[in-house]
Each structure stands twice: as C-alpha cells, then as structure tokens.
Design a protein around this motif. Structure first.
Motif, PDB file in Angstrom:
ATOM      1  N   ILE A   9      49.060 123.476  90.232  1.00  0.00           N
ATOM      2  CA  ILE A   9      50.323 124.085  89.830  1.00  0.00           C
ATOM      3  C   ILE A   9      50.178 124.616  88.401  1.00  0.00           C
ATOM      4  N   PRO A  10      50.156 125.942  88.229  1.00  0.00           N
ATOM      5  CA  PRO A  10      50.158 126.485  86.871  1.00  0.00           C
ATOM      6  C   PRO A  10      51.561 126.329  86.291  1.00  0.00           C
ATOM      7  N   SER A  11      51.651 125.978  85.030  1.00  0.00           N
ATOM      8  CA  SER A  11      52.957 125.707  84.430  1.00  0.00           C
ATOM      9  C   SER A  11      53.008 126.267  83.017  1.00  0.00           C
ATOM     10  N   ALA A  16      62.152 122.918  83.768  1.00  0.00           N
ATOM     11  CA  ALA A  16      63.309 122.969  84.658  1.00  0.00           C
ATOM     12  C   ALA A  16      62.913 123.006  86.133  1.00  0.00           C
ATOM     13  N   TYR A  17      61.722 123.520  86.438  1.00  0.00           N
ATOM     14  CA  TYR A  17      61.297 123.727  87.821  1.00  0.00           C
ATOM     15  C   TYR A  17      60.220 122.751  88.284  1.00  0.00           C
ATOM     16  N   LEU A  18      59.515 122.148  87.363  1.00  0.00           N
ATOM     17  CA  LEU A  18      58.390 121.287  87.698  1.00  0.00           C
ATOM     18  C   LEU A  18      58.772 120.072  88.537  1.00  0.00           C
ATOM     19  N   SER A  42      52.558 125.480  77.141  1.00  0.00           N
ATOM     20  CA  SER A  42      54.014 125.281  77.128  1.00  0.00           C
ATOM     21  C   SER A  42      54.489 124.683  75.809  1.00  0.00           C
ATOM     22  N   SER A  43      55.736 125.020  75.462  1.00  0.00           N
ATOM     23  CA  SER A  43      56.364 124.426  74.276  1.00  0.00           C
ATOM     24  C   SER A  43      57.533 123.528  74.675  1.00  0.00           C
ATOM     25  N   ASP A  44      57.680 123.272  75.980  1.00  0.00           N
ATOM     26  CA  ASP A  44      58.737 122.387  76.456  1.00  0.00           C
ATOM     27  C   ASP A  44      58.127 121.070  76.936  1.00  0.00           C
ATOM     28  N   ASP A  45      58.840 120.320  77.752  1.00  0.00           N
ATOM     29  CA  ASP A  45      58.382 119.001  78.201  1.00  0.00           C
ATOM     30  C   ASP A  45      57.580 119.033  79.503  1.00  0.00           C
ATOM     31  N   SER A  46      57.015 120.173  79.849  1.00  0.00           N
ATOM     32  CA  SER A  46      56.276 120.287  81.116  1.00  0.00           C
ATOM     33  C   SER A  46      55.175 119.240  81.237  1.00  0.00           C
ATOM     34  N   ARG A  47      54.389 119.061  80.200  1.00  0.00           N
ATOM     35  CA  ARG A  47      53.282 118.107  80.241  1.00  0.00           C
ATOM     36  C   ARG A  47      53.787 116.692  80.495  1.00  0.00           C
ATOM     37  N   ALA A  48      54.807 116.282  79.765  1.00  0.00           N
ATOM     38  CA  ALA A  48      55.353 114.929  79.914  1.00  0.00           C
ATOM     39  C   ALA A  48      55.925 114.708  81.317  1.00  0.00           C
ATOM     40  N   ILE A  49      56.587 115.709  81.854  1.00  0.00           N
ATOM     41  CA  ILE A  49      57.162 115.606  83.202  1.00  0.00           C
ATOM     42  C   ILE A  49      56.048 115.438  84.230  1.00  0.00           C
ATOM     43  N   ALA A  50      54.997 116.218  84.108  1.00  0.00           N
ATOM     44  CA  ALA A  50      53.877 116.136  85.051  1.00  0.00           C
ATOM     45  C   ALA A  50      53.189 114.775  84.968  1.00  0.00           C
TER      46      ALA A  50
END
Length: 75
Positions: A9-11, A16-18, A42-50
């Motif tokens: 999954i590229p992010s 919001a979508y992950l 990314s500059s949002d929480d994408s990494r932490a969510i994953a």
C-alpha cells in the motif's frame, strides 16, 4: 502448495484513508501473509497508523509518487 500473498500500500498523507484500506485487506477471504505500507514522505500520522495496525512500514524519506512507492514495496 499455497502461494504467499503480500499487499503493498503506497501512502502519502493518507491517515484518513489508511485504516479503511488496512481493514479492507484484512477482510478478504484469503488473508494476506504480509502487509507493507510504503510511507512516501508523509507529514501526517500515516506511519504510526500503519505500525499500530501491524503492517510493516518502509519510509522513502521524500515524496517520489505512488509508482516509485509501489516498486520500493515490491522490492
């Protein structure tokens, strides 16, 4: 012999979508053996969510686009 299934999954700023994407992967009839999220700068929480969802995370450092992120995840 059972084939191995990996999902890449590229992010990029996809916090919001992950969660929905990861839930969709997990809801498939055939479970993925591996989920790889490529955080494409990314500059949002994408990494932490994953990571919280148990996915393996690879970081590109800078945004290179979805094709480059997918290729890195496959490699």
């Amino acid at each position: 012999m059972r084939a191995t299934v990996s999902v890449v999954i590229p992010s990029y700023n996809s916090a919001a979508y992950l969660p929905g994407a990861l839930a969709s992967v997990r809801a498939q009839r055939r479970a993925a053996d591996e989920i790889v999220v490529v955080d494409d700068g990314s500059s949002d929480d994408s990494r932490a969510i994953a990571l919280e969802a148990g996915a393996r995370v690879i970081q590109t450092g800078t945004n290179a686009g979805p094709a480059a992120a997918r290729n890195l995840g496959i490699a």
